[in-house]
Scaffold this motif. Structure first.
Motif, short mmCIF file in Angstrom:
data_model
loop_
_atom_site.label_atom_id
_atom_site.label_comp_id
_atom_site.label_asym_id
_atom_site.label_seq_id
_atom_site.Cartn_x
_atom_site.Cartn_y
_atom_site.Cartn_z
N ASP A 53 5.89 15.76 -4.69
CA ASP A 53 5.99 14.69 -5.74
C ASP A 53 7.38 13.90 -5.42
OD1 ASP A 53 6.24 13.44 -8.08
OD2 ASP A 53 6.11 15.23 -9.41
N TYR A 54 7.15 12.87 -5.12
CA TYR A 54 8.41 11.99 -4.91
C TYR A 54 8.27 11.00 -5.85
CZ TYR A 54 8.93 13.67 -0.08
OH TYR A 54 9.36 14.34 1.13
N ALA A 55 8.58 11.39 -7.34
CA ALA A 55 8.58 10.36 -8.38
C ALA A 55 9.64 9.78 -8.17
CB ALA A 55 8.68 11.17 -9.48
N GLY A 56 9.57 8.23 -7.98
CA GLY A 56 10.40 7.32 -8.04
C GLY A 56 10.45 6.95 -6.53
N ALA A 57 9.82 7.58 -5.85
CA ALA A 57 9.99 7.01 -4.14
C ALA A 57 8.87 5.77 -4.14
CB ALA A 57 9.08 7.88 -3.48
N GLY A 58 9.66 4.68 -3.21
CA GLY A 58 8.85 3.52 -3.24
C GLY A 58 9.56 2.38 -2.89
N ILE A 59 9.16 1.10 -2.75
CA ILE A 59 10.04 0.20 -2.46
C ILE A 59 9.70 -0.96 -3.64
CG2 ILE A 59 9.83 0.26 0.01
CD1 ILE A 59 7.40 -1.45 0.15
N SER A 60 10.57 -1.91 -3.70
CA SER A 60 10.83 -2.84 -4.82
C SER A 60 11.63 -3.99 -4.42
CB SER A 60 11.47 -2.30 -6.07
OG SER A 60 11.57 -3.22 -7.20
N ARG A 61 11.01 -5.28 -4.42
CA ARG A 61 11.81 -6.44 -4.18
C ARG A 61 12.22 -6.38 -2.60
NH1 ARG A 61 12.77 -5.71 -9.47
NH2 ARG A 61 12.65 -7.57 -10.80
N MET A 62 11.28 -6.20 -1.84
CA MET A 62 11.51 -6.24 -0.32
C MET A 62 10.56 -6.71 0.34
SD MET A 62 11.79 -2.42 1.80
CE MET A 62 13.40 -2.12 1.29
N THR A 63 10.81 -7.51 1.51
CA THR A 63 9.88 -8.05 2.18
C THR A 63 9.65 -7.23 3.42
OG1 THR A 63 10.51 -10.23 1.43
CG2 THR A 63 9.31 -10.28 3.55
N VAL A 64 8.56 -6.83 3.94
CA VAL A 64 8.25 -6.31 5.28
C VAL A 64 7.30 -7.17 6.08
CG1 VAL A 64 7.36 -4.19 6.57
CG2 VAL A 64 8.49 -4.07 3.93
N VAL A 65 7.87 -7.50 7.09
CA VAL A 65 7.12 -8.25 8.23
C VAL A 65 7.08 -7.56 9.39
CG1 VAL A 65 7.16 -10.59 9.42
CG2 VAL A 65 8.28 -10.26 7.16
N GLY A 66 5.48 -7.79 9.94
CA GLY A 66 5.06 -7.38 11.08
C GLY A 66 4.93 -8.32 12.31
N SER A 67 5.14 -8.07 13.48
CA SER A 67 4.55 -8.88 14.59
C SER A 67 4.59 -8.02 15.59
CB SER A 67 5.58 -10.02 14.80
OG SER A 67 6.86 -9.33 15.07
N GLY A 68 4.15 -8.35 16.73
CA GLY A 68 3.68 -7.26 17.84
C GLY A 68 2.68 -6.19 17.52
N ALA A 69 2.77 -5.26 18.24
CA ALA A 69 1.41 -4.29 17.95
C ALA A 69 1.47 -3.24 16.69
CB ALA A 69 0.96 -3.71 19.25
N ASN A 128 6.54 -5.74 -6.66
CA ASN A 128 7.14 -7.05 -6.53
C ASN A 128 7.86 -7.28 -5.09
OD1 ASN A 128 7.13 -8.21 -9.15
ND2 ASN A 128 8.81 -6.85 -9.69
N CYS A 129 6.82 -6.79 -3.95
CA CYS A 129 7.13 -6.89 -2.46
C CYS A 129 6.43 -7.87 -1.86
CB CYS A 129 6.94 -5.43 -2.12
SG CYS A 129 8.01 -4.27 -2.62
N ARG A 130 6.83 -8.42 -0.75
CA ARG A 130 6.04 -9.03 0.19
C ARG A 130 5.69 -8.27 1.41
NH1 ARG A 130 5.60 -10.40 -4.31
NH2 ARG A 130 6.48 -12.06 -5.30
N ILE A 131 4.61 -8.20 1.80
CA ILE A 131 4.24 -7.51 3.17
C ILE A 131 3.49 -8.24 3.82
CG2 ILE A 131 3.34 -5.31 3.94
CD1 ILE A 131 3.98 -3.99 1.44
N TYR A 132 4.01 -9.03 5.06
CA TYR A 132 3.28 -9.93 5.74
C TYR A 132 3.09 -9.51 7.04
CZ TYR A 132 5.10 -12.90 2.39
OH TYR A 132 5.60 -13.65 1.11
N GLY A 133 1.52 -9.42 7.45
CA GLY A 133 1.22 -8.85 8.80
C GLY A 133 1.14 -10.06 9.72
#
Length: 173
Positions: free
Chosen positions: A23-39, A56-61
């Motif tokens: 139980d990781y109550a409070g675990a997570g991400i907020s107002r973050m951008t995660v970008v992936g390139s490569g494999a 409120n995150c942006r997760i771009y593959g």
């Protein structure tokens, strides 16, 4: 979005995981951008975590990113809220059953999905997923130059799907 994590190798950019359910109550991400390139196989992976939240995150593959967010095994009551999740070659969000172990009770609200052509916005193998008030953009592009289509929501479980909007395509299978 000020904090940007960019993954360019065959790794999970963010991994929340434990050997058994924690139980990781409070675990997570907020107002973050995660970008992936490569494999990258996944950008954000949640495995055996109770109460993970992405808000409120942006997760771009990219065309080489298989899954933007993967919620695995006994991850309970996870929430994705007000996120933009795009450009996965298979699925923007994948709720993954592994060896009969299911994520449970996940809630996806007010998110904006734009999967690559032929991919899924949400691929749901879990039970009791709530998919409410989301926008599925370009989930299906028919005709040249792009033409294989895609699916906004695919579920093998028993989701609650309310008030979602899909442009240009299928709304589920």
């Amino acid at each position: 979005g000020i904090t940007i994590l960019a993954g360019a190798a065959d790794v999970d950019v963010l991994l929340f995981q434990d050997a058994s359910v924690v139980d990781y109550a409070g675990a997570g991400i907020s107002r973050m951008t995660v970008v992936g390139s490569g494999a990258n196989v996944r950008l954000v992976t949640v495995n055996n975590v109770w109460g993970f939240t992405a808000q409120n995150c942006r997760i771009y593959g990219s065309p080489t990113v298989l899954r933007c967010v993967e919620i695995q095994r006994y991850s309970f009551e996870c929430k994705l809220d007000s996120c933009r999740i795009t450009d996965a070659s298979e699925s923007c969000v994948y709720l993954n059953e592994i060896s009969g172990e299911l994520p449970n009770g996940c809630m996806i609200t007010n998110c904006d999905f734009a999967p690559d052509d032929g991919a899924y916005g949400v691929y749901d193998e879990a039970q009791k997923t709530r998919i409410i008030g989301n926008w599925f953009e370009y989930a299906y592009n028919a005709g040249p130059p792009v033409g294989n289509g895609g699916t906004s929501i695919y579920s093998t479980g028993s989701p609650l799907i309310i008030g979602n909007n899909a442009t240009d395509g299928y709304y589920g299978e």
